[in-house]
Design a protein around this motif. Structure first.
Motif, PDB file in Angstrom:
ATOM      1  N   PHE A 114      -1.698  -4.609   7.434  1.00 36.97           N
ATOM      2  CA  PHE A 114      -1.273  -3.372   7.445  1.00 36.97           C
ATOM      3  C   PHE A 114      -0.477  -3.046   6.345  1.00 36.97           C
ATOM      4  CE2 PHE A 114       2.119  -0.274   9.450  1.00 36.97           C
ATOM      5  CZ  PHE A 114       1.251   0.766   9.499  1.00 36.97           C
ATOM      6  N   SER A 115       0.456  -4.020   5.861  1.00 34.40           N
ATOM      7  CA  SER A 115       1.422  -3.713   4.533  1.00 34.40           C
ATOM      8  C   SER A 115       1.852  -5.164   4.193  1.00 34.40           C
ATOM      9  CB  SER A 115       2.398  -3.009   5.116  1.00 34.40           C
ATOM     10  OG  SER A 115       3.277  -2.660   4.117  1.00 34.40           O
ATOM     11  N   HIS A 116       2.244  -5.214   2.960  1.00 29.69           N
ATOM     12  CA  HIS A 116       2.575  -6.292   2.381  1.00 29.69           C
ATOM     13  C   HIS A 116       3.889  -6.824   3.147  1.00 29.69           C
ATOM     14  CE1 HIS A 116       3.821  -9.413  -0.539  1.00 29.69           C
ATOM     15  NE2 HIS A 116       5.284  -8.884  -0.555  1.00 29.69           N
ATOM     16  N   ASN A 117       4.717  -6.043   3.660  1.00 26.27           N
ATOM     17  CA  ASN A 117       5.750  -6.511   4.754  1.00 26.27           C
ATOM     18  C   ASN A 117       5.770  -5.534   5.834  1.00 26.27           C
ATOM     19  OD1 ASN A 117       8.039  -7.097   6.246  1.00 26.27           O
ATOM     20  ND2 ASN A 117       9.029  -8.197   4.242  1.00 26.27           N
ATOM     21  N   GLU A 150       9.096  -4.704   7.775  1.00 27.63           N
ATOM     22  CA  GLU A 150      10.132  -3.812   6.966  1.00 27.63           C
ATOM     23  C   GLU A 150       9.750  -2.638   6.661  1.00 27.63           C
ATOM     24  OE1 GLU A 150      13.284  -4.747   6.355  1.00 27.63           O
ATOM     25  OE2 GLU A 150      12.898  -6.444   7.457  1.00 27.63           O
ATOM     26  N   LEU A 151       8.214  -2.342   6.492  1.00 28.02           N
ATOM     27  CA  LEU A 151       7.609  -0.783   6.463  1.00 28.02           C
ATOM     28  C   LEU A 151       8.241  -0.049   7.710  1.00 28.02           C
ATOM     29  CD1 LEU A 151       6.259   1.443   5.405  1.00 28.02           C
ATOM     30  CD2 LEU A 151       3.862   0.207   6.046  1.00 28.02           C
ATOM     31  N   LEU A 152       7.680  -0.665   8.968  1.00 27.50           N
ATOM     32  CA  LEU A 152       7.997   0.014  10.156  1.00 27.50           C
ATOM     33  C   LEU A 152       9.527   0.181  10.392  1.00 27.50           C
ATOM     34  CD1 LEU A 152       5.367  -2.004  12.118  1.00 27.50           C
ATOM     35  CD2 LEU A 152       5.501   0.636  11.734  1.00 27.50           C
ATOM     36  N   ARG A 153      10.312  -0.741  10.041  1.00 26.11           N
ATOM     37  CA  ARG A 153      11.647  -0.452  10.260  1.00 26.11           C
ATOM     38  C   ARG A 153      12.348   0.573   9.054  1.00 26.11           C
ATOM     39  NH1 ARG A 153      15.833  -5.758  10.059  1.00 26.11           N
ATOM     40  NH2 ARG A 153      17.832  -4.606  10.227  1.00 26.11           N
ATOM     41  N   GLY A 154      11.885   0.674   8.245  1.00 17.65           N
ATOM     42  CA  GLY A 154      12.305   1.708   7.205  1.00 17.65           C
ATOM     43  C   GLY A 154      11.972   2.959   7.765  1.00 17.65           C
ATOM     44  N   ILE A 155      10.656   3.201   8.389  1.00 24.16           N
ATOM     45  CA  ILE A 155      10.160   4.533   8.980  1.00 24.16           C
ATOM     46  C   ILE A 155      11.341   4.687  10.419  1.00 24.16           C
ATOM     47  CG2 ILE A 155       8.559   5.750  10.011  1.00 24.16           C
ATOM     48  CD1 ILE A 155       6.420   4.048   8.376  1.00 24.16           C
ATOM     49  N   TRP A 215       3.996 -14.184  18.709  1.00 19.99           N
ATOM     50  CA  TRP A 215       4.016 -14.109  17.315  1.00 19.99           C
ATOM     51  C   TRP A 215       4.917 -12.929  16.591  1.00 19.99           C
ATOM     52  CZ3 TRP A 215       2.676  -9.655  14.754  1.00 19.99           C
ATOM     53  CH2 TRP A 215       1.817  -8.921  15.229  1.00 19.99           C
ATOM     54  N   ALA A 216       4.870 -11.781  17.479  1.00 19.47           N
ATOM     55  CA  ALA A 216       5.796 -10.592  17.068  1.00 19.47           C
ATOM     56  C   ALA A 216       7.254 -10.924  17.324  1.00 19.47           C
ATOM     57  CB  ALA A 216       5.175  -9.334  17.706  1.00 19.47           C
ATOM     58  N   GLN A 217       7.328 -11.524  18.514  1.00 22.28           N
ATOM     59  CA  GLN A 217       8.828 -11.800  18.657  1.00 22.28           C
ATOM     60  C   GLN A 217       9.505 -12.873  17.873  1.00 22.28           C
ATOM     61  OE1 GLN A 217       8.300 -13.506  22.795  1.00 22.28           O
ATOM     62  NE2 GLN A 217       7.892 -11.375  23.703  1.00 22.28           N
ATOM     63  N   LYS A 218       8.623 -13.870  17.374  1.00 22.98           N
ATOM     64  CA  LYS A 218       9.301 -14.733  16.421  1.00 22.98           C
ATOM     65  C   LYS A 218       9.478 -14.029  15.042  1.00 22.98           C
ATOM     66  CE  LYS A 218       6.619 -18.637  18.410  1.00 22.98           C
ATOM     67  NZ  LYS A 218       5.556 -19.559  18.150  1.00 22.98           N
ATOM     68  N   LEU A 219       8.551 -13.041  14.680  1.00 22.06           N
ATOM     69  CA  LEU A 219       8.740 -12.189  13.493  1.00 22.06           C
ATOM     70  C   LEU A 219      10.179 -11.313  13.551  1.00 22.06           C
ATOM     71  CD1 LEU A 219       6.911 -12.158  11.180  1.00 22.06           C
ATOM     72  CD2 LEU A 219       5.970 -10.215  11.795  1.00 22.06           C
ATOM     73  N   MET A 220      10.322 -10.777  14.610  1.00 19.93           N
ATOM     74  CA  MET A 220      11.621 -10.183  14.976  1.00 19.93           C
ATOM     75  C   MET A 220      12.847 -10.748  14.944  1.00 19.93           C
ATOM     76  SD  MET A 220      10.215  -7.488  18.065  1.00 19.93           S
ATOM     77  CE  MET A 220       8.861  -6.375  17.965  1.00 19.93           C
TER      78      MET A 220
END
Length: 504
Positions: free
Chosen positions: A391-394, A397-402, A426-431
């Motif tokens: 979806f994006s390079h990061n 962070e893109l979603l968090r910025g939005i 996987w998402a929980q680990k990322l968060m």
């Protein structure tokens, strides 16, 4: 107060210009409950009020419409159907639209009554007047007329009255009024066709469905765009899809999409044709539709590369709808790098497009990435993780910025994506490993409006209810989430006050 009404009505019937009496009657009726009016209806004659509607006096007509609306509400539909048919017929032909709307609303009450509806069905002149109301300039009148005829067609007698009598000729005559009215009649026909195979059979025998399909595949691009919306409505029913397949309509639409590249005017109808296939894929089987009509999927991918925001928006919506089911996700996954490239394009639009298109991109991504707990297989989880990375390079962070932007709709759309992946390990680990992300989740001061508070609460709820969250976030953080959840979305921490000795 109800006792005054019959007397005031008699006063009105005696006078040629009873404006003052009408005002008085109108005032009294505003204070009388319907239950009391019903008890008095036997003493009232509404004929004079209907007669006054025929005089060219604006205030008088307005008062009579308001008075009749109140009195007719108190009248039983069966009584109205048997005793006021002539007055209703005149009302439908009245030049004032407010009189037509009043009359049609009462006709609708009659139609919705199983005992009274036969009185309407057996009155061809009244039905004819309803049909001609479709052809008027006022859209509100036309819509009520369409709804009334649709309701009549729910019975066998109603279908016969509409399609096995002179009324069918009246419908075809009304269609000749102009393009707008013709589409209104098509809307009626599609609505009736969608009810049952038998209803569809009546409509096809009338020739009107065939006429609609000829316009759909004809040369006029603007007509195509309008007709495909109606055909899509028909495709929402199983018997409708069967009919369209048998008549070769779906193949024809596919062929038109194939030829769209060489048509400079294809932008007028392509969005509607792509939506049509998107609906088919969801209603039937994404795999079958995409395998049988590969041009559909290819065109959707092409449209994401367009410079036209309308085309991009339709493509993004379609991908979101298609990817909302596991079967649809697997169809997209089979396209490999083609879809990964498309995801990058969607991510670019989510970052740089207009607010409206950003939201559509984020909504599509949330549909693509969501997996119910019972579908957490290793393959599917690897797939959603891979898509999130594409979806994006990061992406995080893109979603968090939005989600930190001062626009509630954008914030909510970004939070919706986080919520979609919140139950996936996987998402929980990322968060958890993203600096400050957990603090952002439990910080109530960040969200100021109700919609954002609700969206944040849904994210917390999805995390807190996940079976893997305690293990990945740790028990203390899990308890913070459970506390947030139990306090609700609008909790405000109370401000403590300390008493000082000697203070007043």
């Amino acid at each position: 107060m109800a006792a005054q009404v019959p007397g005031l009505l008699r006063e009105v019937s005696r006078l040629e210009a009873p404006l003052e009496e009408l005002r008085a009657l109108h005032s009294v009726l505003q204070t009388v409950p319907l239950s009391e009016l019903r008890e008095q209806m036997a003493e009232m004659s509404l004929g004079p009020l209907f007669s006054l509607l025929n005089q060219n006096h604006r205030e008088q007509t307005t008062l009579c419409v308001s008075i009749l609306e109140r009195l007719l509400q108190a009248m039983e539909p069966v009584h109205m159907a048997r005793n006021l048919q002539v007055d209703l017929q005149r009302g439908l032909g009245h030049p004032d639209d407010s009189v037509k709307i009043l009359t049609l609303s009462q006709v609708r009450r009659i139609i919705e009554n199983s005992e009274a509806v036969t009185e309407i069905v057996n009155n061809p002149e009244l039905l004819k007047q309803i049909v001609y109301c479709i052809g008027g300039e006022n859209l509100s009148v036309a819509k009520v007329a369409i709804r009334s005829l649709s309701r009549i067609s729910l019975t066998q007698a109603g279908l016969e009255a509409l399609f096995e009598s002179n009324l069918l000729d009246d419908l075809k005559n009304v269609m000749k009024t102009n393009d707008v009215v013709r589409y209104r009649v098509y809307e009626l026909i599609v609505g009736i066709s969608s009810v049952s195979p038998e209803s569809l059979n009546y409509c096809t025998t009338s020739g009107l469905v065939t006429q609609l399909l000829q316009e759909l595949t004809g040369e006029d691009v603007l007509v195509r765009a309008t007709c495909v919306e109606m055909v899509t409505s028909l495709a929402h029913t199983y018997h409708g899809r069967q009919y369209l397949a048998q008549e070769g309509v779906i193949d024809q639409i596919s062929n038109i999409i194939v030829g769209a590249d060489s048509d400079p005017f294809s932008s007028f109808y392509l969005p509607g044709f792509v939506k049509f296939f998107g609906n088919l894929a969801v209603l039937d089987s994404p795999q079958q539709i995409c395998e049988r009509y590969p041009v559909f999927m290819e065109k959707v991918f092409e449209m994401t590369e367009s410079q036209d925001p309308t085309m991009i928006g339709v493509a993004v919506d379609t991908i979101g709808i298609l990817g909302s089911s596991v079967e649809g996700k697997q169809v997209l996954q089979k396209t490999g790098t083609r879809f990964e490239h498309t995801l990058m394009k969607i991510g670019h639009q989510a970052k740089n497009a207009s607010t409206e298109l950003k939201i559509r991109c984020l909504d599509a991504v949330s549909s693509l990435l969501y997996l119910p707990p019972e579908q957490h297989t290793d393959d599917l989880l690897r797939m959603t993780e891979s898509w999130f990375s594409s979806f994006s390079h990061n992406s995080l962070e893109l979603l968090r910025g939005i989600s930190n932007q001062p626009f509630p709709e954008l914030r909510c759309a970004a939070l919706k994506v986080f919520t979609a992946i919140a139950n996936q390990p996987w998402a929980q680990k990322l968060m958890f490993h993203s600096p400050g992300f957990l603090e952002y989740i439990v910080d109530r001061s960040v969200e100021r409006d109700k919609a954002s508070k609700d969206a944040k609460y849904q994210l917390v709820k999805a995390l807190a209810n996940s079976k893997t969250i305690a293990e990945i976030f740790g028990n203390p953080n899990y308890l913070r989430l459970r506390t947030y959840l139990s306090e609700g979305p609008y909790y405000v921490k109370p401000v403590s006050t300390t008493a000082v000795e000697g203070a007043e």
